[in-house]
Design a protein around this motif. Structure first.
Motif, PDB file in Angstrom:
ATOM      1  N   ALA A  64       0.804  -1.357   0.076  1.00  0.00           N
ATOM      2  CA  ALA A  64       0.033   0.030  -0.056  1.00  0.00           C
ATOM      3  C   ALA A  64       0.968   1.121   0.081  1.00  0.00           C
ATOM      4  N   GLY A  65       2.109   1.154  -0.574  1.00  0.00           N
ATOM      5  CA  GLY A  65       3.111   2.205  -0.317  1.00  0.00           C
ATOM      6  C   GLY A  65       3.102   3.016  -1.591  1.00  0.00           C
ATOM      7  N   GLY A  66       2.374   2.829  -2.829  1.00  0.00           N
ATOM      8  CA  GLY A  66       2.323   3.501  -4.073  1.00  0.00           C
ATOM      9  C   GLY A  66       1.805   4.859  -3.833  1.00  0.00           C
ATOM     10  N   ARG A  67       1.924   5.582  -4.824  1.00  0.00           N
ATOM     11  CA  ARG A  67       1.754   7.078  -5.059  1.00  0.00           C
ATOM     12  C   ARG A  67       0.268   7.331  -5.334  1.00  0.00           C
ATOM     13  N   ASP A  73       9.194   1.965   2.519  1.00  0.00           N
ATOM     14  CA  ASP A  73      10.092   1.720   1.797  1.00  0.00           C
ATOM     15  C   ASP A  73      11.312   2.051   2.534  1.00  0.00           C
ATOM     16  N   SER A  74      12.314   1.179   2.288  1.00  0.00           N
ATOM     17  CA  SER A  74      13.839   1.639   2.771  1.00  0.00           C
ATOM     18  C   SER A  74      14.567   2.482   1.666  1.00  0.00           C
ATOM     19  N   LEU A  75      13.958   2.543   0.527  1.00  0.00           N
ATOM     20  CA  LEU A  75      14.644   3.184  -0.744  1.00  0.00           C
ATOM     21  C   LEU A  75      13.804   4.604  -0.667  1.00  0.00           C
ATOM     22  N   PRO A 115      10.094   3.983  -5.526  1.00  0.00           N
ATOM     23  CA  PRO A 115      10.199   3.500  -6.817  1.00  0.00           C
ATOM     24  C   PRO A 115       9.091   2.355  -7.156  1.00  0.00           C
ATOM     25  N   GLY A 116       8.017   2.439  -6.979  1.00  0.00           N
ATOM     26  CA  GLY A 116       6.962   1.179  -7.232  1.00  0.00           C
ATOM     27  C   GLY A 116       7.140   0.045  -6.447  1.00  0.00           C
ATOM     28  N   PRO A 117       6.390  -1.028  -6.697  1.00  0.00           N
ATOM     29  CA  PRO A 117       6.103  -1.932  -5.908  1.00  0.00           C
ATOM     30  C   PRO A 117       7.404  -2.857  -5.461  1.00  0.00           C
ATOM     31  N   LEU A 118       8.234  -2.832  -6.502  1.00  0.00           N
ATOM     32  CA  LEU A 118       9.577  -3.592  -5.954  1.00  0.00           C
ATOM     33  C   LEU A 118      10.127  -3.030  -4.670  1.00  0.00           C
ATOM     34  N   ALA A 119       9.896  -1.785  -4.450  1.00  0.00           N
ATOM     35  CA  ALA A 119      10.470  -1.182  -3.210  1.00  0.00           C
ATOM     36  C   ALA A 119       9.670  -1.642  -2.010  1.00  0.00           C
ATOM     37  N   GLY A 120       8.316  -1.839  -1.985  1.00  0.00           N
ATOM     38  CA  GLY A 120       7.667  -2.413  -1.139  1.00  0.00           C
ATOM     39  C   GLY A 120       8.126  -3.951  -0.833  1.00  0.00           C
ATOM     40  N   LEU A 165      10.928  -8.101   2.513  1.00  0.00           N
ATOM     41  CA  LEU A 165      11.779  -8.964   2.671  1.00  0.00           C
ATOM     42  C   LEU A 165      12.873  -8.660   3.810  1.00  0.00           C
ATOM     43  N   GLU A 166      13.326  -7.442   3.993  1.00  0.00           N
ATOM     44  CA  GLU A 166      13.945  -6.844   4.890  1.00  0.00           C
ATOM     45  C   GLU A 166      13.401  -7.011   6.313  1.00  0.00           C
ATOM     46  N   HIS A 167      11.964  -7.080   6.395  1.00  0.00           N
ATOM     47  CA  HIS A 167      11.205  -6.853   7.779  1.00  0.00           C
ATOM     48  C   HIS A 167      10.971  -8.579   7.721  1.00  0.00           C
TER      49      HIS A 167
END
Length: 214
Positions: free
Chosen positions: A18-21, A76-78, A82-87, A92-94
């Motif tokens: 749910a992190g998109g613009r 997002d950590s980035l 920059p899109g769903p891949l960032a989410g 994966l990081e968490h």
């Protein structure tokens, strides 16, 4: 645990993206738009809970509203979202389990057996299978029905985190382009009894209206 072994529900973390613009929604926070009187993200969380061991939400604004859903919220950590891949990378990081299942916040009717069928496909795919994604029937402009991949409905192993981070840092933005690097298994959701609108997503206000009044 090898993919050739059965993947237990407890070994899967579910992630609602749910992190998109919300560009096609006019810049509003899509996950908080109401469907049947409840936020789209709330529908996704509730649909995921019985399928996985733990649920996370990826969001980049309105954190109190997402935290009210009762699950951890990860941003997002980035930079620049920059899109769903960032989410997916943030998930994966968490992720504290071997597997991560991602779903978008705007598809409230996704299959209730999504995790089980993707996991079964990975178990059948051998020890090197690390990604499974859904596909669903769609009528093309020629009137023919074809199976279209749904790459954001993705079950992936946490070992792929570094690969995904490198892909994004190199400018990659397409989920399908990254998953193709790892030989993703595609799982068709076209059995008798599968809901024809299970993967219909609300990209625009008109789409949301169509979901409310099919």
């Amino acid at each position: 645990m090898g993919a050739a072994m059965a993947i237990a529900r407890a070994d899967i973390t579910g992630l609602v993206l749910a992190g998109g613009r919300g560009t096609r929604m006019g810049g509003i926070d899509k996950g908080l738009q109401l469907f049947q009187g409840e936020a789209l993200a709330a529908h996704a969380v509730r649909r995921l809970r019985p399928q996985v061991g733990r649920v996370l939400v990826n969001a980049n604004r309105n954190f109190p509203a997402y935290e009210a859903l009762g699950v951890p919220v990860v941003a997002d950590s980035l930079p620049d979202h920059p899109g769903p891949l960032a989410g997916m990378l943030s998930g994966l990081e968490h992720c504290a389990t071997p597997w991560l299942l991602t779903v978008p916040c705007d598809t409230p009717r996704f299959p209730p057996d999504l995790a089980a069928r993707l996991a079964a496909a990975l178990a059948d795919g051998g020890d090197h299978a690390r990604i499974a994604m859904a596909s669903a029937p769609e009528v093309g402009p020629d009137g023919l029905t074809v199976l279209r991949r749904q790459p954001v409905f993705c079950l992936l192993h946490v070992e792929l985190r570094d690969s995904l981070q490198c892909f994004i840092e190199d400018g990659g933005r397409k989920v399908g382009a990254w998953t193709a690097q790892h030989g993703a298994v595609t799982v068709p959701f076209d059995r008798p009894g599968d809901a024809p609108d299970a993967f219909f997503n609300a990209n625009t206000p008109a789409d949301l209206q169509a979901l409310e009044h099919p």
